[in-house]
Motif scaffolding. Structure first.
Motif, PDB file in Angstrom:
ATOM      1  N   LEU A   5       0.825  -1.203   0.000  1.00  0.00           N
ATOM      2  CA  LEU A   5       0.000   0.000   0.000  1.00  0.00           C
ATOM      3  C   LEU A   5       0.863   1.258   0.000  1.00  0.00           C
ATOM      4  O   LEU A   5       0.596   2.216  -0.739  1.00  0.00           O
ATOM      5  CB  LEU A   5      -0.927   0.000   1.217  1.00  0.00           C
ATOM      6  CG  LEU A   5      -2.097  -0.980   1.179  1.00  0.00           C
ATOM      7  CD1 LEU A   5      -2.791  -1.039   2.530  1.00  0.00           C
ATOM      8  CD2 LEU A   5      -3.088  -0.574   0.093  1.00  0.00           C
ATOM      9  N   ASN A   6       1.899   1.252   0.808  1.00  0.00           N
ATOM     10  CA  ASN A   6       2.755   2.434   0.928  1.00  0.00           C
ATOM     11  C   ASN A   6       3.619   2.672  -0.299  1.00  0.00           C
ATOM     12  O   ASN A   6       3.862   3.824  -0.690  1.00  0.00           O
ATOM     13  CB  ASN A   6       3.647   2.306   2.168  1.00  0.00           C
ATOM     14  CG  ASN A   6       2.903   2.610   3.450  1.00  0.00           C
ATOM     15  OD1 ASN A   6       2.209   3.609   3.540  1.00  0.00           O
ATOM     16  ND2 ASN A   6       3.044   1.746   4.436  1.00  0.00           N
TER      17      ASN A   6
ATOM     18  N   VAL B 132       0.330   1.332  -3.973  1.00  0.00           N
ATOM     19  CA  VAL B 132      -1.031   1.845  -4.154  1.00  0.00           C
ATOM     20  C   VAL B 132      -1.137   3.341  -3.873  1.00  0.00           C
ATOM     21  O   VAL B 132      -1.757   4.091  -4.627  1.00  0.00           O
ATOM     22  CB  VAL B 132      -2.021   1.063  -3.258  1.00  0.00           C
ATOM     23  CG1 VAL B 132      -3.424   1.644  -3.369  1.00  0.00           C
ATOM     24  CG2 VAL B 132      -2.018  -0.414  -3.630  1.00  0.00           C
ATOM     25  N   LEU B 133      -0.538   3.813  -2.778  1.00  0.00           N
ATOM     26  CA  LEU B 133      -0.754   5.175  -2.316  1.00  0.00           C
ATOM     27  C   LEU B 133       0.355   6.151  -2.666  1.00  0.00           C
ATOM     28  O   LEU B 133       0.161   7.366  -2.603  1.00  0.00           O
ATOM     29  CB  LEU B 133      -0.950   5.176  -0.791  1.00  0.00           C
ATOM     30  CG  LEU B 133      -2.109   4.310  -0.272  1.00  0.00           C
ATOM     31  CD1 LEU B 133      -2.117   4.316   1.255  1.00  0.00           C
ATOM     32  CD2 LEU B 133      -3.438   4.800  -0.807  1.00  0.00           C
TER      33      LEU B 133
ATOM     34  N   HIS C 154      -0.160   9.188  -5.160  1.00  0.00           N
ATOM     35  CA  HIS C 154      -1.463   9.843  -5.105  1.00  0.00           C
ATOM     36  C   HIS C 154      -1.418  11.091  -4.229  1.00  0.00           C
ATOM     37  O   HIS C 154      -0.586  11.217  -3.337  1.00  0.00           O
ATOM     38  CB  HIS C 154      -2.519   8.869  -4.579  1.00  0.00           C
ATOM     39  CG  HIS C 154      -2.841   7.767  -5.540  1.00  0.00           C
ATOM     40  ND1 HIS C 154      -3.781   7.909  -6.533  1.00  0.00           N
ATOM     41  CD2 HIS C 154      -2.346   6.517  -5.688  1.00  0.00           C
ATOM     42  CE1 HIS C 154      -3.856   6.799  -7.243  1.00  0.00           C
ATOM     43  NE2 HIS C 154      -2.991   5.933  -6.747  1.00  0.00           N
TER      44      HIS C 154
ATOM     45  N   ASP D 160      -6.593  12.067  -2.706  1.00  0.00           N
ATOM     46  CA  ASP D 160      -6.776  10.702  -3.199  1.00  0.00           C
ATOM     47  C   ASP D 160      -6.596   9.687  -2.076  1.00  0.00           C
ATOM     48  O   ASP D 160      -7.339   8.696  -1.993  1.00  0.00           O
ATOM     49  CB  ASP D 160      -5.777  10.396  -4.320  1.00  0.00           C
ATOM     50  CG  ASP D 160      -6.084  11.146  -5.605  1.00  0.00           C
ATOM     51  OD1 ASP D 160      -7.252  11.549  -5.790  1.00  0.00           O
ATOM     52  OD2 ASP D 160      -5.157  11.341  -6.405  1.00  0.00           O
ATOM     53  N   VAL D 161      -5.592   9.911  -1.216  1.00  0.00           N
ATOM     54  CA  VAL D 161      -5.356   9.004  -0.088  1.00  0.00           C
ATOM     55  C   VAL D 161      -6.568   9.021   0.844  1.00  0.00           C
ATOM     56  O   VAL D 161      -7.009   7.978   1.335  1.00  0.00           O
ATOM     57  CB  VAL D 161      -4.074   9.396   0.670  1.00  0.00           C
ATOM     58  CG1 VAL D 161      -3.927   8.566   1.938  1.00  0.00           C
ATOM     59  CG2 VAL D 161      -2.844   9.220  -0.221  1.00  0.00           C
TER      60      VAL D 161
ATOM     61  N   TRP E 162      -9.445   7.086  -0.815  1.00  0.00           N
ATOM     62  CA  TRP E 162      -9.211   5.648  -0.653  1.00  0.00           C
ATOM     63  C   TRP E 162      -9.524   5.214   0.778  1.00  0.00           C
ATOM     64  O   TRP E 162     -10.142   4.162   1.005  1.00  0.00           O
ATOM     65  CB  TRP E 162      -7.753   5.314  -0.983  1.00  0.00           C
ATOM     66  CG  TRP E 162      -7.386   3.890  -0.691  1.00  0.00           C
ATOM     67  CD1 TRP E 162      -7.512   2.823  -1.525  1.00  0.00           C
ATOM     68  CD2 TRP E 162      -6.844   3.379   0.540  1.00  0.00           C
ATOM     69  NE1 TRP E 162      -7.087   1.668  -0.896  1.00  0.00           N
ATOM     70  CE2 TRP E 162      -6.673   1.985   0.365  1.00  0.00           C
ATOM     71  CE3 TRP E 162      -6.483   3.955   1.753  1.00  0.00           C
ATOM     72  CZ2 TRP E 162      -6.157   1.166   1.377  1.00  0.00           C
ATOM     73  CZ3 TRP E 162      -5.973   3.148   2.752  1.00  0.00           C
ATOM     74  CH2 TRP E 162      -5.819   1.775   2.563  1.00  0.00           C
ATOM     75  N   SER E 163      -9.129   6.024   1.730  1.00  0.00           N
ATOM     76  CA  SER E 163      -9.329   5.682   3.142  1.00  0.00           C
ATOM     77  C   SER E 163     -10.812   5.581   3.489  1.00  0.00           C
ATOM     78  O   SER E 163     -11.241   4.640   4.173  1.00  0.00           O
ATOM     79  CB  SER E 163      -8.653   6.725   4.029  1.00  0.00           C
ATOM     80  OG  SER E 163      -7.265   6.800   3.763  1.00  0.00           O
TER      81      SER E 163
ATOM     82  N   PHE F  96       2.389   6.447   4.715  1.00  0.00           N
ATOM     83  CA  PHE F  96       0.984   6.787   4.511  1.00  0.00           C
ATOM     84  C   PHE F  96       0.089   5.991   5.459  1.00  0.00           C
ATOM     85  O   PHE F  96      -0.809   6.522   6.083  1.00  0.00           O
ATOM     86  CB  PHE F  96       0.557   6.488   3.067  1.00  0.00           C
ATOM     87  CG  PHE F  96       0.951   7.543   2.078  1.00  0.00           C
ATOM     88  CD1 PHE F  96       0.453   8.830   2.188  1.00  0.00           C
ATOM     89  CD2 PHE F  96       1.804   7.237   1.027  1.00  0.00           C
ATOM     90  CE1 PHE F  96       0.805   9.812   1.272  1.00  0.00           C
ATOM     91  CE2 PHE F  96       2.156   8.207   0.111  1.00  0.00           C
ATOM     92  CZ  PHE F  96       1.664   9.500   0.229  1.00  0.00           C
TER      93      PHE F  96
ATOM     94  N   ILE G 118      -3.411   6.479   9.319  1.00  0.00           N
ATOM     95  CA  ILE G 118      -3.265   7.011   7.970  1.00  0.00           C
ATOM     96  C   ILE G 118      -2.804   8.461   8.043  1.00  0.00           C
ATOM     97  O   ILE G 118      -3.406   9.282   8.739  1.00  0.00           O
ATOM     98  CB  ILE G 118      -4.594   6.910   7.203  1.00  0.00           C
ATOM     99  CG1 ILE G 118      -5.017   5.438   7.103  1.00  0.00           C
ATOM    100  CG2 ILE G 118      -4.480   7.530   5.822  1.00  0.00           C
ATOM    101  CD1 ILE G 118      -6.449   5.241   6.748  1.00  0.00           C
TER     102      ILE G 118
ATOM    103  N   PRO H 124      -2.100  11.304   5.406  1.00  0.00           N
ATOM    104  CA  PRO H 124      -2.136  11.728   4.001  1.00  0.00           C
ATOM    105  C   PRO H 124      -1.145  12.824   3.630  1.00  0.00           C
ATOM    106  O   PRO H 124      -0.852  13.017   2.444  1.00  0.00           O
ATOM    107  CB  PRO H 124      -3.578  12.240   3.827  1.00  0.00           C
ATOM    108  CG  PRO H 124      -4.351  11.651   4.956  1.00  0.00           C
ATOM    109  CD  PRO H 124      -3.372  11.568   6.088  1.00  0.00           C
TER     110      PRO H 124
END
Length: 235
Positions: A15-16, A19-20, A23, A27-28, A31-32, A158, A170, A172
């Motif tokens: 994820l770190n 995926v994130l 972004h 965006d983060v 997603w959250s 993230f 999280i 961001p």
């Protein structure tokens, strides 16, 4: 749903780093909230980063849950800002958390100025314990930590497993600079703590927050002169 117990270290890294990583903060956040919904809460200190996150969260999830730790020891300017924030973001569910004991009750039990003699205990009772109790109702929480803020935060990811609260955490804004934060505040005409205009880059409880006048890192005014850099929420 992802939880601190079901998310593996390998998945966290994916994820770190996959995926994130590329972004935006918005965006983060999107997603959250897609991932955690109402099991996600933002713990807001009403700092400059908090104004940015409140603004972005209000766009992404207008009825999001937000908590503020009302220690009873904040500057008058901070309480004024809380009122302004409630007015600016009326759809957000903003809840002020208070310690079990008032400042006066704490004084009677532990003596005057506990924050000076035993600062960790003071933070534990006035910050950590109320937040721990509230976070027990959630799966993940949002924080405004930035890597630039201090050496202790330079590797903040993230998303991370927060074993202290048994939640996913999280952050961001990890790649944002102080200039980025203030550019967003001015562009969006957001309210902010007026103490920032008087050399207070990081603001906590009044007895434990000093001006930063010598170009030191922005958190150097917190617990100045003590062997302490964090309140315990982000260890």
């Amino acid at each position: 749903m992802l939880t601190v117990s079901t998310l593996s270290d390998q998945e966290t890294e994916h994820l770190n780093e996959g995926v994130l990583v590329n972004h935006s903060a918005k965006d983060v956040l999107a997603w959250s909230y897609r991932t955690f919904g109402d099991q996600l809460v933002y713990a807001c200190s009403l700092g400059a980063e908090g104004m940015v996150l409140l603004d972005l969260i209000a766009e992404v999830h207008p009825d999001a849950h937000v908590v503020f730790l009302d220690t009873g020891l904040h500057f008058a300017e901070t309480y004024t800002l809380l009122d302004e924030v409630r007015e600016r973001f009326p759809t957000l569910n903003i809840k002020a958390l208070t310690p079990e004991n008032t400042v006066e009750e704490q004084k009677q039990q532990y003596g005057d100025r506990l924050w000076a003699s035993r600062p960790d205990l003071c933070c534990k009772m006035r910050k950590f314990e109320p937040l721990e109790k509230e976070l027990s109702h959630y799966t993940a929480w949002i924080s405004g930590l930035r890597r630039e803020q201090s050496p202790t935060r330079k590797d903040t990811p993230f998303i991370d497993k927060d074993q202290r609260f048994s939640l996913l955490k999280i952050c961001p804004l990890i790649h944002w600079t102080q200039e980025d934060v203030w550019a967003h505040i001015h562009e969006r005409d957001l309210p902010y703590n007026t103490l920032h205009d008087n050399h207070y880059p990081s603001i906590g409880c009044a007895p434990c927050t000093a001006q930063v006048l010598d170009g030191s890192d922005e958190r150097s005014g917190r617990w100045s002169g003590m062997q302490k850099t964090e309140c315990g929420l982000h260890w």
